[in-house]
Design a protein around this motif. Structure first.
Motif, PDB file in Angstrom:
ATOM      1  N   ILE A 106      15.667  10.390 -11.014  1.00  0.00           N
ATOM      2  CA  ILE A 106      15.531   8.932 -10.946  1.00  0.00           C
ATOM      3  C   ILE A 106      14.362   8.557 -10.044  1.00  0.00           C
ATOM      4  CG2 ILE A 106      16.695   6.798 -10.278  1.00  0.00           C
ATOM      5  CD1 ILE A 106      19.339   8.368 -10.569  1.00  0.00           C
ATOM      6  N   PHE A 107      14.128   9.331  -9.035  1.00  0.00           N
ATOM      7  CA  PHE A 107      13.128   9.034  -8.001  1.00  0.00           C
ATOM      8  C   PHE A 107      11.747   9.406  -8.526  1.00  0.00           C
ATOM      9  CE2 PHE A 107      12.588   7.869  -3.597  1.00  0.00           C
ATOM     10  CZ  PHE A 107      11.403   8.458  -3.217  1.00  0.00           C
ATOM     11  N   ASP A 108      11.201   8.521  -9.367  1.00  0.00           N
ATOM     12  CA  ASP A 108       9.895   8.802  -9.958  1.00  0.00           C
ATOM     13  C   ASP A 108       8.784   8.201  -9.096  1.00  0.00           C
ATOM     14  OD1 ASP A 108      10.438   6.299 -12.569  1.00  0.00           O
ATOM     15  OD2 ASP A 108       9.856   6.064 -10.477  1.00  0.00           O
ATOM     16  N   ASP A 109       7.600   8.125  -9.666  1.00  0.00           N
ATOM     17  CA  ASP A 109       6.432   7.689  -8.895  1.00  0.00           C
ATOM     18  C   ASP A 109       6.522   6.241  -8.429  1.00  0.00           C
ATOM     19  OD1 ASP A 109       4.047   9.637 -10.859  1.00  0.00           O
ATOM     20  OD2 ASP A 109       5.409  10.178  -9.228  1.00  0.00           O
ATOM     21  N   GLN A 110       7.445   5.487  -9.002  1.00  0.00           N
ATOM     22  CA  GLN A 110       7.603   4.093  -8.580  1.00  0.00           C
ATOM     23  C   GLN A 110       8.339   3.982  -7.245  1.00  0.00           C
ATOM     24  OE1 GLN A 110       6.286   1.322 -10.093  1.00  0.00           O
ATOM     25  NE2 GLN A 110       5.215   2.913 -11.222  1.00  0.00           N
ATOM     26  N   PHE A 111       8.976   5.074  -6.835  1.00  0.00           N
ATOM     27  CA  PHE A 111       9.758   5.055  -5.612  1.00  0.00           C
ATOM     28  C   PHE A 111       9.021   5.794  -4.497  1.00  0.00           C
ATOM     29  CE2 PHE A 111      13.890   3.433  -6.983  1.00  0.00           C
ATOM     30  CZ  PHE A 111      13.849   3.619  -8.350  1.00  0.00           C
ATOM     31  N   SER A 112       9.211   5.322  -3.293  1.00  0.00           N
ATOM     32  CA  SER A 112       8.707   6.056  -2.137  1.00  0.00           C
ATOM     33  C   SER A 112       9.606   5.763  -0.947  1.00  0.00           C
ATOM     34  CB  SER A 112       7.258   5.691  -1.814  1.00  0.00           C
ATOM     35  OG  SER A 112       7.152   4.328  -1.466  1.00  0.00           O
ATOM     36  N   VAL A 113       9.613   6.679   0.004  1.00  0.00           N
ATOM     37  CA  VAL A 113      10.380   6.484   1.232  1.00  0.00           C
ATOM     38  C   VAL A 113       9.481   6.814   2.415  1.00  0.00           C
ATOM     39  CG1 VAL A 113      12.693   6.898   0.309  1.00  0.00           C
ATOM     40  CG2 VAL A 113      11.309   8.831   1.093  1.00  0.00           C
ATOM     41  N   GLU A 114       9.811   6.177   3.521  1.00  0.00           N
ATOM     42  CA  GLU A 114       9.133   6.539   4.747  1.00  0.00           C
ATOM     43  C   GLU A 114       9.968   6.141   5.940  1.00  0.00           C
ATOM     44  OE1 GLU A 114       5.322   4.734   5.190  1.00  0.00           O
ATOM     45  OE2 GLU A 114       6.097   2.701   5.211  1.00  0.00           O
ATOM     46  N   ARG A 115       9.614   6.737   7.057  1.00  0.00           N
ATOM     47  CA  ARG A 115      10.270   6.420   8.321  1.00  0.00           C
ATOM     48  C   ARG A 115       9.152   6.016   9.283  1.00  0.00           C
ATOM     49  NH1 ARG A 115      13.654   9.298  12.433  1.00  0.00           N
ATOM     50  NH2 ARG A 115      15.322   7.791  12.801  1.00  0.00           N
ATOM     51  N   PRO A 116       8.760   4.763   9.198  1.00  0.00           N
ATOM     52  CA  PRO A 116       7.504   4.353   9.850  1.00  0.00           C
ATOM     53  C   PRO A 116       7.521   4.379  11.366  1.00  0.00           C
ATOM     54  CG  PRO A 116       8.673   2.460   8.933  1.00  0.00           C
ATOM     55  CD  PRO A 116       9.397   3.675   8.474  1.00  0.00           C
ATOM     56  N   ASP A 117       8.699   4.192  11.972  1.00  0.00           N
ATOM     57  CA  ASP A 117       8.681   3.997  13.420  1.00  0.00           C
ATOM     58  C   ASP A 117       9.771   4.763  14.145  1.00  0.00           C
ATOM     59  OD1 ASP A 117      10.172   0.674  13.084  1.00  0.00           O
ATOM     60  OD2 ASP A 117      10.907   2.681  12.623  1.00  0.00           O
ATOM     61  N   GLY A 118      10.345   5.751  13.519  1.00  0.00           N
ATOM     62  CA  GLY A 118      11.361   6.559  14.185  1.00  0.00           C
ATOM     63  C   GLY A 118      12.751   5.964  14.173  1.00  0.00           C
ATOM     64  N   LEU A 170      13.008   2.309   1.661  1.00  0.00           N
ATOM     65  CA  LEU A 170      12.853   2.674   0.258  1.00  0.00           C
ATOM     66  C   LEU A 170      12.000   1.605  -0.382  1.00  0.00           C
ATOM     67  CD1 LEU A 170      13.689   4.399  -2.268  1.00  0.00           C
ATOM     68  CD2 LEU A 170      15.575   2.784  -2.565  1.00  0.00           C
ATOM     69  N   LYS A 171      10.893   2.009  -0.985  1.00  0.00           N
ATOM     70  CA  LYS A 171      10.013   1.066  -1.659  1.00  0.00           C
ATOM     71  C   LYS A 171      10.027   1.341  -3.147  1.00  0.00           C
ATOM     72  CE  LYS A 171       5.761   0.390  -0.095  1.00  0.00           C
ATOM     73  NZ  LYS A 171       4.304   0.559   0.100  1.00  0.00           N
ATOM     74  N   ILE A 172      10.146   0.250  -3.887  1.00  0.00           N
ATOM     75  CA  ILE A 172       9.992   0.326  -5.342  1.00  0.00           C
ATOM     76  C   ILE A 172       8.731  -0.460  -5.668  1.00  0.00           C
ATOM     77  CG2 ILE A 172      11.079   0.023  -7.585  1.00  0.00           C
ATOM     78  CD1 ILE A 172      13.771  -0.236  -6.146  1.00  0.00           C
ATOM     79  N   ARG A 173       7.730   0.192  -6.197  1.00  0.00           N
ATOM     80  CA  ARG A 173       6.404  -0.436  -6.341  1.00  0.00           C
ATOM     81  C   ARG A 173       6.382  -1.530  -7.384  1.00  0.00           C
ATOM     82  NH1 ARG A 173       5.161   4.887  -5.509  1.00  0.00           N
ATOM     83  NH2 ARG A 173       4.047   5.298  -3.583  1.00  0.00           N
ATOM     84  N   SER A 174       6.935  -1.282  -8.528  1.00  0.00           N
ATOM     85  CA  SER A 174       6.889  -2.247  -9.626  1.00  0.00           C
ATOM     86  C   SER A 174       8.260  -2.232 -10.280  1.00  0.00           C
ATOM     87  CB  SER A 174       5.792  -1.862 -10.623  1.00  0.00           C
ATOM     88  OG  SER A 174       5.777  -2.770 -11.704  1.00  0.00           O
ATOM     89  N   THR A 175       9.100  -3.164  -9.868  1.00  0.00           N
ATOM     90  CA  THR A 175      10.491  -3.112 -10.282  1.00  0.00           C
ATOM     91  C   THR A 175      10.664  -3.350 -11.774  1.00  0.00           C
ATOM     92  OG1 THR A 175      10.658  -5.426  -9.596  1.00  0.00           O
ATOM     93  CG2 THR A 175      11.477  -3.746  -8.059  1.00  0.00           C
ATOM     94  N   LYS A 176      11.676  -2.687 -12.323  1.00  0.00           N
ATOM     95  CA  LYS A 176      12.069  -2.848 -13.719  1.00  0.00           C
ATOM     96  C   LYS A 176      13.483  -3.405 -13.754  1.00  0.00           C
ATOM     97  CE  LYS A 176      11.385   1.576 -14.636  1.00  0.00           C
ATOM     98  NZ  LYS A 176      10.698   2.141 -13.461  1.00  0.00           N
TER      99      LYS A 176
END
Lengths: 114, 114
Positions: free
Chosen positions: B60-72, B77-83
């Motif tokens: 499910i976690f394709d290129d439209q999804f990304s995760v990060e831990r920006p500040d500890g 969870l980011k979805i770039r272009s929602t469907k």
């Protein structure tokens, strides 16, 4: 791949009675963990009980107990003295050892009736 | 009692828009996860994160999804272009170590894509 099957989409029980929720799973692993999570209408998933596969003794937590049958790959949850607050969706889940994801069943919606 | 917190609790967005869902895991936890639950269906694993990198991800976690831990502290969870089919409840979870097995879940963020 691991799969978890909950064959009862919905169940109901009278307050103070006992109910058993079924769960079966499929895996080739020997060491793993099994869980029952409760998801009330508030949405947050709360751990009810857990079982380590290497432990033969069935886990118990107050009114909640499991019947873990490793050979049969069965992990049922028994709720004794059901209370209205037990009304929720119950998810059975499997996890291999290590940093591996939980695999959930489809859930059983339990309604406790006064 | 420490808990996993998620914001927003509900977000409505137009198809094609970017969405960021935020999670604050329990402070001494090291392993972080995102799960998704489409209405009426089972909870599905999306991604796990440890030591500032993805440990495992599902189909499910394709290129439209990304995760990060920006500040500890935050885990996003980011979805770039929602469907439309991204409409679901998204749960964040964390745990301190792999040996204990137990995941602590947040209350979820409901995403509605119109």
């Amino acid at each position: 791949a691991q799969t978890v099957t909950q064959s009862q989409p919905e169940m109901s029980v009278q307050e103070a009675e006992t109910v058993t929720l079924s769960c079966t799973y499929d895996t080739s692993e020997n060491n793993y963990y099994l869980f029952w999570y409760k998801q009330p209408p508030s949405r947050q998933m709360i751990l009810v009980i857990r079982q380590e596969a290497y432990k033969q003794q069935n886990a118990t937590e107050n009114r909640f107990s499991v019947n873990f049958q490793k050979a049969a790959k069965s992990f049922s949850l028994k709720i004794s003295d059901s209370q209205l607050g037990d009304t929720a969706m119950y998810f059975c889940a499997f996890m291999k050892e290590g940093n591996t994801p939980l695999v959930f069943g489809k859930g059983t919606r339990l309604s406790v009736i006064a | 009692e420490p808990e996993v917190t998620q914001t927003p609790s509900h977000q409505v967005t137009q198809m094609g828009q970017e969405v960021i869902l935020r999670c604050v895991p329990i402070s001494n936890h090291l392993y972080f996860y995102w799960y998704r639950q489409i209405l009426g269906q089972k909870v599905e694993f999306l991604v796990s994160f440890y030591n500032n990198e993805i440990s495992e991800k599902s189909e499910i976690f394709d290129d439209q999804f990304s995760v990060e831990r920006p500040d500890g502290s935050n885990f996003t969870l980011k979805i770039r272009s929602t469907k439309l089919e991204d409409s679901a409840m998204y749960f964040c979870a964390s745990r301190r170590q792999v040996l204990t097995g137990e995941l602590f879940f947040g209350e979820g963020s409901r995403l509605t894509v119109l």
